[in-house]
Design a protein around this motif. Structure first.
Motif, short mmCIF file in Angstrom:
data_model
loop_
_atom_site.label_atom_id
_atom_site.label_comp_id
_atom_site.label_asym_id
_atom_site.label_seq_id
_atom_site.Cartn_x
_atom_site.Cartn_y
_atom_site.Cartn_z
N GLY A 78 0.80 -1.22 0.00
CA GLY A 78 0.00 0.00 0.00
C GLY A 78 0.83 1.27 0.00
O GLY A 78 0.27 2.36 -0.09
N PHE A 79 2.14 1.13 0.11
CA PHE A 79 3.00 2.31 0.18
C PHE A 79 4.06 2.33 -0.93
O PHE A 79 4.32 3.37 -1.52
CB PHE A 79 3.71 2.38 1.53
N SER A 80 4.67 1.19 -1.17
CA SER A 80 5.78 1.15 -2.12
C SER A 80 5.28 1.29 -3.56
O SER A 80 4.10 1.10 -3.85
CB SER A 80 6.56 -0.16 -1.96
N ASP A 81 6.20 1.62 -4.44
CA ASP A 81 5.89 1.75 -5.85
C ASP A 81 5.68 0.35 -6.43
O ASP A 81 6.57 -0.50 -6.31
CB ASP A 81 7.06 2.46 -6.55
N PRO A 82 4.52 0.05 -7.02
CA PRO A 82 4.25 -1.31 -7.51
C PRO A 82 4.96 -1.62 -8.83
O PRO A 82 4.34 -1.84 -9.87
CB PRO A 82 2.73 -1.34 -7.66
N ILE A 89 1.78 -7.53 -19.12
CA ILE A 89 1.64 -8.88 -18.57
C ILE A 89 0.50 -8.93 -17.56
O ILE A 89 0.43 -8.09 -16.67
CB ILE A 89 2.97 -9.31 -17.91
N PRO A 90 -0.38 -9.94 -17.64
CA PRO A 90 -1.45 -10.08 -16.66
C PRO A 90 -0.88 -10.22 -15.25
O PRO A 90 0.18 -10.83 -15.05
CB PRO A 90 -2.17 -11.37 -17.07
N ALA A 91 -1.58 -9.67 -14.27
CA ALA A 91 -1.11 -9.74 -12.89
C ALA A 91 -2.27 -9.72 -11.91
O ALA A 91 -3.31 -9.11 -12.18
CB ALA A 91 -0.17 -8.57 -12.59
N THR A 92 -2.07 -10.38 -10.78
CA THR A 92 -3.00 -10.34 -9.66
C THR A 92 -2.24 -9.82 -8.45
O THR A 92 -1.16 -10.30 -8.14
CB THR A 92 -3.57 -11.74 -9.35
N VAL A 93 -2.83 -8.84 -7.77
CA VAL A 93 -2.19 -8.21 -6.63
C VAL A 93 -3.14 -8.29 -5.44
O VAL A 93 -4.32 -7.98 -5.58
CB VAL A 93 -1.86 -6.72 -6.93
N ILE A 94 -2.62 -8.70 -4.29
CA ILE A 94 -3.42 -8.68 -3.07
C ILE A 94 -2.85 -7.58 -2.16
O ILE A 94 -1.65 -7.32 -2.16
CB ILE A 94 -3.46 -10.04 -2.35
N TYR A 95 -3.74 -6.95 -1.40
CA TYR A 95 -3.35 -5.86 -0.51
C TYR A 95 -4.44 -5.66 0.53
O TYR A 95 -5.49 -6.31 0.46
CB TYR A 95 -3.08 -4.57 -1.32
N ASN A 96 -4.20 -4.78 1.49
CA ASN A 96 -5.19 -4.46 2.56
C ASN A 96 -5.76 -5.71 3.22
O ASN A 96 -6.95 -5.97 3.20
CB ASN A 96 -6.35 -3.63 2.00
N GLU A 97 -4.91 -6.49 3.84
CA GLU A 97 -5.36 -7.69 4.53
C GLU A 97 -5.83 -7.33 5.93
O GLU A 97 -5.20 -6.54 6.62
CB GLU A 97 -4.21 -8.69 4.62
#
Length: 191
Positions: A78-82, A89-97
């Motif tokens: 949630g803070f760093s540069d993704p 390229i397709p991607a899945t990202v999880i965050y805010n757990e």
């Protein structure tokens, strides 16, 4: 024609006219390129596949789904540069757990999910039409609630696509997905 049947016909005619005007005014989203749809749908399934992998009974705690998901997706703090997202390229990202308990005292893990299709490697399938506004990539995001009972995934539910439950995709992830990416509702990839 009786007076009782005329008003419903008029009402239907008004709705038909309003729908036609809305369509011609461009109120509907642009068509999704079929390859982009397939790419995003396949990438979204990464999450569900990780959650349905077999585990010995009673060994799944709230860290287990996170470990399974982090092994097959990208994690964003949630803070760093993704920078791990490459627009093509397709991607899945999880965050805010986060974690809470349901009304029975069982753990529920909430995870926000961002999915991007990447680019269609063959170019837009719908090109050539002067009204074609097919984006170069598409993305979606939603909250996933994972319920654990007796050390097993009991259910996983996605937040709805409207009102208070609709999740706004983080601007950092959208920018990383590419300049011409377009948001689509999660329900468009069901089925």
């Amino acid at each position: 024609m009786t007076p009782l049947t005329a008003p419903p016909r008029r009402v239907a005619a008004v709705f038909l006219l309003a729908g036609t005007l809305a369509l011609s005014a461009g109120c509907t989203p642009a068509a999704i390129d079929s390859e982009l749809w397939r790419q995003l749908d396949a990438q979204e399934n990464v999450v569900y596949t990780a959650l349905t992998e077999p585990h010995p009974p009673g060994t799944f705690d709230t860290d287990s789904p996170l470990d399974a998901l982090r092994g097959s997706t990208h994690y964003w703090d949630g803070f760093s540069d993704p920078t791990f997202i490459e627009p093509a390229i397709p991607a899945t990202v999880i965050y805010n757990e986060s974690e809470h308990q349901d009304r029975f005292g069982d753990p529920v893990l909430d995870i926000d999910v961002f999915v991007t299709s990447g680019h269609n490697t063959d170019g837009p399938a719908n090109s050539g039409d002067r009204f074609d506004s097919t984006p170069s990539s598409i993305h979606t995001c939603y909250r996933l609630s994972i319920s654990l009972v007796a050390g097993q995934v009991w259910s996983s539910n996605r937040s709805s696509d409207f009102l208070d439950e609709q999740l706004t995709c983080p601007e950092e992830l959208v920018r990383a997905a590419g300049e011409h990416t377009q948001y689509r509702e999660p329900h468009e990839f069901d089925g």
